[in-house]
Design a protein around this motif. Structure first.
Motif, PDB file in Angstrom:
ATOM      1  N   ASP A   1       0.815  -1.215   0.000  1.00 43.44           N
ATOM      2  CA  ASP A   1       0.000   0.000   0.000  1.00 43.44           C
ATOM      3  C   ASP A   1       0.851   1.268   0.000  1.00 43.44           C
ATOM      4  OD1 ASP A   1      -2.308  -1.483  -0.011  1.00 43.44           O
ATOM      5  OD2 ASP A   1      -2.499  -1.511   2.178  1.00 43.44           O
ATOM      6  N   GLY A   2       2.189   1.104  -0.026  1.00 46.37           N
ATOM      7  CA  GLY A   2       3.069   2.258  -0.086  1.00 46.37           C
ATOM      8  C   GLY A   2       3.440   2.847   1.250  1.00 46.37           C
ATOM      9  N   GLN A   3       3.085   2.193   2.361  1.00 42.58           N
ATOM     10  CA  GLN A   3       3.416   2.719   3.689  1.00 42.58           C
ATOM     11  C   GLN A   3       4.883   2.403   4.025  1.00 42.58           C
ATOM     12  OE1 GLN A   3       1.776   4.539   5.913  1.00 42.58           O
ATOM     13  NE2 GLN A   3      -0.008   4.741   4.549  1.00 42.58           N
ATOM     14  N   PRO A   4       5.657   3.410   4.512  1.00 42.30           N
ATOM     15  CA  PRO A   4       7.038   3.135   4.939  1.00 42.30           C
ATOM     16  C   PRO A   4       7.027   2.411   6.290  1.00 42.30           C
ATOM     17  CG  PRO A   4       6.520   5.430   5.356  1.00 42.30           C
ATOM     18  CD  PRO A   4       5.312   4.851   4.665  1.00 42.30           C
ATOM     19  N   VAL A   5       7.439   1.138   6.294  1.00 38.12           N
ATOM     20  CA  VAL A   5       7.363   0.342   7.525  1.00 38.12           C
ATOM     21  C   VAL A   5       8.733   0.162   8.181  1.00 38.12           C
ATOM     22  CG1 VAL A   5       5.294  -0.867   6.767  1.00 38.12           C
ATOM     23  CG2 VAL A   5       7.548  -1.790   6.193  1.00 38.12           C
ATOM     24  N   GLY A   6       9.803   0.360   7.463  1.00 30.72           N
ATOM     25  CA  GLY A   6      11.144   0.154   8.017  1.00 30.72           C
ATOM     26  C   GLY A   6      12.188   0.616   7.022  1.00 30.72           C
ATOM     27  N   ALA A   7      13.384   0.078   7.141  1.00 27.36           N
ATOM     28  CA  ALA A   7      14.477   0.511   6.255  1.00 27.36           C
ATOM     29  C   ALA A   7      15.568  -0.544   6.237  1.00 27.36           C
ATOM     30  CB  ALA A   7      15.054   1.851   6.722  1.00 27.36           C
ATOM     31  N   ILE A   8      16.343  -0.515   5.186  1.00 30.66           N
ATOM     32  CA  ILE A   8      17.608  -1.246   5.147  1.00 30.66           C
ATOM     33  C   ILE A   8      18.712  -0.192   5.131  1.00 30.66           C
ATOM     34  CG2 ILE A   8      17.476  -1.494   2.610  1.00 30.66           C
ATOM     35  CD1 ILE A   8      19.094  -4.121   3.020  1.00 30.66           C
ATOM     36  N   THR A   9      19.596  -0.262   6.113  1.00 28.70           N
ATOM     37  CA  THR A   9      20.554   0.823   6.364  1.00 28.70           C
ATOM     38  C   THR A   9      21.948   0.241   6.552  1.00 28.70           C
ATOM     39  OG1 THR A   9      18.806   2.059   7.475  1.00 28.70           O
ATOM     40  CG2 THR A   9      21.061   2.810   7.830  1.00 28.70           C
ATOM     41  N   VAL A  10      22.945   0.884   5.939  1.00 29.00           N
ATOM     42  CA  VAL A  10      24.356   0.529   6.154  1.00 29.00           C
ATOM     43  C   VAL A  10      24.990   1.620   7.004  1.00 29.00           C
ATOM     44  CG1 VAL A  10      24.643  -0.892   4.101  1.00 29.00           C
ATOM     45  CG2 VAL A  10      24.973   1.570   3.926  1.00 29.00           C
ATOM     46  N   ILE A  11      25.905   1.206   7.913  1.00 26.34           N
ATOM     47  CA  ILE A  11      26.445   2.117   8.925  1.00 26.34           C
ATOM     48  C   ILE A  11      27.962   1.979   8.954  1.00 26.34           C
ATOM     49  CG2 ILE A  11      26.375   2.740  11.376  1.00 26.34           C
ATOM     50  CD1 ILE A  11      23.650   1.200  11.463  1.00 26.34           C
ATOM     51  N   ASP A  12      28.647   3.108   9.072  1.00 22.98           N
ATOM     52  CA  ASP A  12      30.114   3.092   9.110  1.00 22.98           C
ATOM     53  C   ASP A  12      30.600   3.971  10.258  1.00 22.98           C
ATOM     54  OD1 ASP A  12      32.790   2.727   8.489  1.00 22.98           O
ATOM     55  OD2 ASP A  12      32.439   2.922   6.334  1.00 22.98           O
ATOM     56  N   ILE A  13      31.741   3.613  10.808  1.00 16.74           N
ATOM     57  CA  ILE A  13      32.341   4.404  11.888  1.00 16.74           C
ATOM     58  C   ILE A  13      33.397   5.368  11.340  1.00 16.74           C
ATOM     59  CG2 ILE A  13      31.893   2.680  13.680  1.00 16.74           C
ATOM     60  CD1 ILE A  13      34.769   1.741  13.378  1.00 16.74           C
ATOM     61  N   ALA A  14      33.470   5.448  10.017  1.00 19.85           N
ATOM     62  CA  ALA A  14      34.412   6.375   9.366  1.00 19.85           C
ATOM     63  C   ALA A  14      33.623   7.308   8.452  1.00 19.85           C
ATOM     64  CB  ALA A  14      35.455   5.609   8.558  1.00 19.85           C
ATOM     65  N   HIS A  15      34.193   8.460   8.183  1.00 22.10           N
ATOM     66  CA  HIS A  15      33.578   9.402   7.245  1.00 22.10           C
ATOM     67  C   HIS A  15      33.496   8.753   5.868  1.00 22.10           C
ATOM     68  CE1 HIS A  15      33.895  12.508   4.113  1.00 22.10           C
ATOM     69  NE2 HIS A  15      33.077  13.203   4.890  1.00 22.10           N
ATOM     70  N   ARG A  16      32.350   8.876   5.213  1.00 20.23           N
ATOM     71  CA  ARG A  16      32.157   8.314   3.886  1.00 20.23           C
ATOM     72  C   ARG A  16      31.586   9.373   2.953  1.00 20.23           C
ATOM     73  NH1 ARG A  16      31.703   2.589   3.404  1.00 20.23           N
ATOM     74  NH2 ARG A  16      31.100   3.008   1.252  1.00 20.23           N
ATOM     75  N   SER A  17      31.963   9.296   1.712  1.00 19.00           N
ATOM     76  CA  SER A  17      31.329  10.117   0.680  1.00 19.00           C
ATOM     77  C   SER A  17      30.504   9.159  -0.170  1.00 19.00           C
ATOM     78  CB  SER A  17      32.385  10.835  -0.167  1.00 19.00           C
ATOM     79  OG  SER A  17      33.109  11.757   0.621  1.00 19.00           O
ATOM     80  N   TRP A  18      29.239   9.051   0.144  1.00 16.99           N
ATOM     81  CA  TRP A  18      28.378   8.088  -0.535  1.00 16.99           C
ATOM     82  C   TRP A  18      28.224   8.487  -1.999  1.00 16.99           C
ATOM     83  CZ3 TRP A  18      27.904   4.036   2.371  1.00 16.99           C
ATOM     84  CH2 TRP A  18      27.858   4.168   3.762  1.00 16.99           C
ATOM     85  N   THR A  19      28.419   7.525  -2.890  1.00 16.11           N
ATOM     86  CA  THR A  19      28.348   7.784  -4.324  1.00 16.11           C
ATOM     87  C   THR A  19      27.038   7.255  -4.892  1.00 16.11           C
ATOM     88  OG1 THR A  19      29.400   5.689  -4.884  1.00 16.11           O
ATOM     89  CG2 THR A  19      30.858   7.579  -4.475  1.00 16.11           C
ATOM     90  N   ALA A  20      26.723   7.682  -6.106  1.00 13.48           N
ATOM     91  CA  ALA A  20      25.515   7.189  -6.770  1.00 13.48           C
ATOM     92  C   ALA A  20      25.543   5.673  -6.934  1.00 13.48           C
ATOM     93  CB  ALA A  20      25.338   7.887  -8.119  1.00 13.48           C
TER      94      ALA A  20
END
Length: 722
Positions: free
Chosen positions: A127-146
C-alpha cells in the motif's frame, strides 16, 4: 539534514502496516541476516540492518556487525534509531559525516558507538506505507556515491513490496511458511512471488562472488552466467546468457595455446556426469594479456538422483602465476649474475630470463660510460618474430629525449602505457615511437640502475600489449635493476682495486729503482769520505748524520718493499719445523735492555711450529721493540709463550707503556698508522711495523690481536697454527 517526524512515526495507518510487515518479513524465503551481510559487504561497511520502525522502538529483523547490546536483543529504543530518519523522509537518506550535522552530532549512537556515516533506503508495503528501512552504517567518514546508493536500492528491491495485511496476503504468508513439496497445486500468484524473490536473491548472491560461475540445465541451456564470469570473458552485462557463454568459451584454450574442443570443456564434462577439479586453462582475449584460470565442475542432481544440469566455477589465478613467475625470474637472475664476472657476459641470459618472465617482446640493457658521458647497449633480447635491432642506436647521450636519456637524467622509472598516444616535439623520439607502433609495440618502460644517485645503466622493456604501471611488475624490474647494480658496483670496485694495485706496484717500482739506487750511492760516497784521514772532525760528524738519516730512509724503503712482497705473494715463506722458544730467546738476546725496564719471560722448554724462522724472528723483533720503546722508566715487559689446546701456539707480549687510545684501535695494524699519543712522544716510528707483523702472521695462517681490556699499557697476542 535528516529530520524526525513524530506524526509519521505514530501514524495509526503506518503502525498497522508495521504490524502486518512484522508477520510477513521474517517468513520470506530470503534470510534477512544474510541480506544485511550482503549490504555491508557490497557497500564495504562494518554494519548493516534491516529494521521495522514502530511507535517507540525499532526491531532488527536482519543485522550484521552491530554492537552486542543491540545484537543480543535485536531491538533498540527509538532514540538510538537511525532508520527512523529514513522512514520519516520516506526516501533515500545518506549522511557522509554525522559530526557535521548539528542534529546528529549528539545522537546516542554517534556519541556512544562512534557512528560517523550511514545510508538507508525505506521499505514499503504494497500500500506504499514506509514500515522500516535497510541501512548501512560506518564508523568512518564516507562520501556516498551514486553507485553505492544504487546497490543499496537494488538490495531493498530484492525484498519487494511487503504484502499488506489483507486476506490474500495472509494466504501468501501461509504459502511461504509451508513446505509444499509433495502436496497439491499451489496458488499461482504466491508461487510466482516466491520464485521472483528467490531468483533475485540468488542472482545478487552469485554476482557478488569473486569467482566466475556458469550453470546449465539438463538441456544444456545456460541458466547462470554471473557478473564475474562476464568480466573474465571481457563481456558486458547487457548480452544474453547464451551469447555470453558462447563467446566466452570460444576464448578458452589449453596452456599450450591450442583451443579447447567443445567436448573437452569443463562445463561439458560436468554435463556428461564427470566431476572435474582444478583444471588449468588459459583465456585468450584479443587485445588483452592472456589470463590463467583454474576451473572446477560437477553435475547437479535432485533429491531423487535425477540429473538437473551442471555447474562450473572459474578462478582467475593470473596474478598468482605471475607472482610465481616473477619470483622464479628473480632467482634465475641472481644465479646468472652470481656466475658472471661482467654484466656484458651475463646480459644475454639475464635479458632472456626477464623477457620470458614478463612475456614482453623486447628487453635491452644500456651501460653508461661516465667518462665519455654516453650510454651504449650491452645486449638485448627479442621474442620470436620481433626484429627491432635497426631501431637501437649504438650510443646515446644524457640529453637524448628518449626512454634511456630521460631515465638516465632523472634517475626515476619511465612508464609509457600507450606509445600510440604519446606525442613528442623531438624528431628522434617521434621517429622511434612511430617505428615501434608500426611494429605493434604499445608499452615502454625504462628503469635506471643507480649507485649513490649515480646512474650506471638503464633497463628498457617493450610490450605489444597495453600494460599499466602496477606494483608487482615495477617491483620485479626494480629488484632486477638492483641486482644488476650490485654487479656493476662490484665490477667498478674490482677495477678500482686493480688501479690501486697497479698504482702500488708503480710506487714500489719507483721506490726500488728511483730511490733505492741513489740512496745506495749516497751511503757509498759518505762511507768513502768518512774513511779519508784528511776529513776534519766537524765534517766527519756531518757525514755520520747523513749516514744515519740515509740508513733510516733505506730501512723504510726495505720494509715497504718487504710488506708489499708478502701481501702480493712475491716473497714466499720458507717453512720448516721451528722452535718458537729459540726464536724468542734469540730476539731477547739481540734487543736493547734499558736498565730501568724489567723484562719477564714465561716460556716452555720447547714449542715447535711449522714456520719460516727468519719471518717469525721479524714478528718477535717488532713487537718486542715496540714494547720496550713505549714503556716508561720502571716499566715492565712480559713475554709469554704457550700451547693453546695443543694445536695453536700463542705468543703474548705485554707492556705497561702508553697504551692504544680507543679511537686508534681500528687502524692499529694498517700501513703508516701511528696512535695519536705515540706521535706526541720523542719515540720515532714509521707506522709500518705492526702492518708488517699482521702480514707475516696472516701469511703463516695465524692471527694477531690487541687486547682492549688490558690496562695500563698494551697487550698484543699472536696465535699460530702448529
Amino acid at each position: 539534514m535528516p529530520e524526525l517526524d513524530v506524526a509519521v512515526l505514530t501514524s495509526p495507518q503506518r503502525l498497522r502496516a508495521v504490524a502486518s510487515a512484522r508477520r510477513e518479513l521474517p517468513v520470506l524465503p530470503v534470510p534477512l541476516d544474510g541480506m544485511a551481510r550482503m549490504a555491508a559487504r557490497m557497500l564495504r561497511t562494518p554494519m548493516a540492518v534491516v529494521t521495522l520502525v514502530q511507535g517507540g522502538e525499532e526491531e532488527f529483523l536482519g543485522l550484521f556487525g552491530l554492537p552486542e547490546p543491540f545484537a543480543a536483543t535485536r531491538r533498540a529504543a527509538l532514540q538510538f534509531s537511525l532508520c527512523a530518519f529514513v522512514v520519516c523522509a520516506d526516501d533515500v537518506v545518506a549522511v557522509d559525516d554525522t559530526l557535521a550535522e548539528e542534529r546528529l552530532r549528539e545522537h546516542p549512537v554517534v556519541r556512544q558507538w562512534g557512528v560517523r556515516s550511514f545510508a538507508g533506503i525505506p521499505l514499503h508495503d504494497t500500500d506504499g506505507q514506509p514500515v522500516g528501512a535497510i541501512t548501512v552504517i560506518d564508523i568512518a567518514h564516507r562520501s556516498w556515491t551514486a553507485p553505492d546508493l544504487t546497490r543499496l536500492t537494488y538490495i531493498a528491491d530484492m525484498l519487494g513490496p511487503i504484502p499488506a495485511g489483507t486476506p490474500s496476503a495472509e494466504a501468501a504468508m501461509d504459502l511461504l511458511c509451508t513446505d509444499h513439496r509433495g502436496t497439491g497445486p499451489q496458488p499461482a500468484a504466491g508461487v510466482a512471488a516466491q520464485a521472483q524473490v528467490q531468483q533475485a536473491f540468488i542472482e545478487a548472491l552469485l554476482d557478488s562472488l569473486q569467482v566466475g560461475v556458469v550453470a546449465c540445465d539438463r538441456d544444456r541451456r545456460p541458466v547462470v552466467v554471473n557478473r564475474m564470469m562476464r568480466h573474465l570473458f571481457g563481456l558486458h552485462d547487457g548480452i544474453s546468457r547464451e551469447e555470453a557463454l558462447t563467446a566466452g568459451l570460444a576464448r578458452v584454450h589449453h596452456l599450450d595455446g591450442t583451443p579447447i574442443a567443445p567436448d573437452e570443456l569443463v562445463v561439458t564434462r560436468a554435463l556428461n556426469g564427470e566431476t572435474v577439479r582444478d583444471a588449468a586453462s588459459m583465456l585468450c582475449t584479443p587485445g588483452a594479456p592472456d589470463r590463467y584460470l583454474l576451473v572446477n565442475g560437477q553435475p547437479l542432481h535432485d533429491h531423487d538422483g535425477n540429473r538437473l544440469g551442471a555447474v562450473s566455477t572459474v578462478l582467475d589465478i593470473t596474478g598468482r602465476r605471475r607472482n610465481e613467475r616473477f619470483r622464479d625470474c628473480q632467482l634465475r637472475v641472481a644465479r646468472i649474475l652470481n656466475s658472471s664476472d661482467t654484466v656484458e657476459q651475463a646480459a644475454p641470459r639475464l635479458l632472456s630470463a626477464v623477457g620470458e618472465a614478463l612475456g614482453w617482446q623486447h628487453v635491452g640493457l644500456w651501460l653508461i660510460d661516465d667518462v665519455a658521458d654516453v650510454a651504449r647497449p650491452a645486449g638485448h633480447w627479442e621474442a620470436p618474430g620481433v626484429h627491432i635491432e635497426d631501431l637501437i642506436p649504438q650510443r646515446l647521450t644524457r640529453n637524448d629525449p628518449g626512454l634511456v636519456g630521460t631515465a638516465w637524467a632523472t634517475g626515476r622509472p619511465i612508464w609509457i602505457a600507450d606509445l600510440a598516444t604519446t606525442t613528442s616535439t623531438d624528431p628522434r623520439l617521434r621517429d622511434f615511437i612511430a617505428a615501434a607502433v608500426h611494429r605493434d609495440l604499445r608499452t615502454a618502460v625504462a628503469i635506471p640502475i643507480c649507485e649513490n644517485d649515480t646512474a650506471l645503466a638503464v633497463l628498457v622493456c617493450l610490450s605489444a600489449l597495453g600494460e599499466h604501471d602496477d606494483a608487482p611488475l615495477i617491483g620485479l624490474l626494480t629488484d632486477i635493476a638492483e641486482q644488476i647494480g650490485r654487479l656493476l658496483a662490484r665490477r667498478r670496485a674490482a677495477e678500482l682495486d686493480l688501479q690501486l694495485a697497479s698504482a702500488k706496484d708503480d710506487f714500489l717500482t719507483l721506490i726500488s729503482h728511483e730511490l733505492r739506487t741513489p740512496l745506495t750511492t749516497v751511503l757509498a760516497c759518505t762511507s768513502m769520505l768518512a774513511d779519508d784521514p784528511q776529513v776534519d772532525p766537524d765534517t766527519r760528524q756531518m757525514l755520520a748524520t747523513v749516514t744515519r738519516s740515509t740508513t733510516a730512509v733505506q730501512r723504510i724503503i726495505d720494509e715497504l718493499i718487504d710488506l708489499a712482497g708478502i701481501e702480493s705473494g712475491h716473497h714466499p715463506l720458507h717453512k720448516r719445523a721451528t722452535d718458537l722458544v729459540t726464536v724468542v730467546t734469540g730476539a731477547l738476546a739481540a734487543a736493547p735492555h734499558p736498565d730501568d725496564i724489567e723484562i719477564h719471560t714465561d716460556l716452555p722448554p720447547s714449542l715447535v711450529v711449522d714456520g719460516d724462522p727468519g719471518r717469525l724472528r721479524q714478528i718477535v723483533d717488532h713487537l718486542l721493540s715496540n714494547a720496550i720503546k713505549y714503556s716508561p722508566r720502571g716499566g715492565d715487559v712480559r713475554i709469554s709463550l704457550s700451547a693453546d689446546r695443543g694445536d695453536v701456539a700463542e705468543l703474548a707480549i705485554t707492556d705497561t707503556g702508553i697504551g692504544i687510545p680507543e679511537a686508534d684501535r681500528a687502524g692499529l695494524f694498517t700501513r703508516f698508522h701511528r696512535a695519536g699519543n705515540a706521535r706526541h712522544t720523542a719515540v720515532t716510528g714509521t707506522g709500518l711495523g705492526l702492518a708488517l707483523v699482521r702480514a707475516l702472521v696472516e701469511a703463516h695462517g695465524g692471527t694477531v690481536t690487541h687486547d682492549p681490556a688490558h690496562h695500563p699499557g698494551t697487550r698484543i697476542t699472536v696465535r699460530l697454527p702448529r
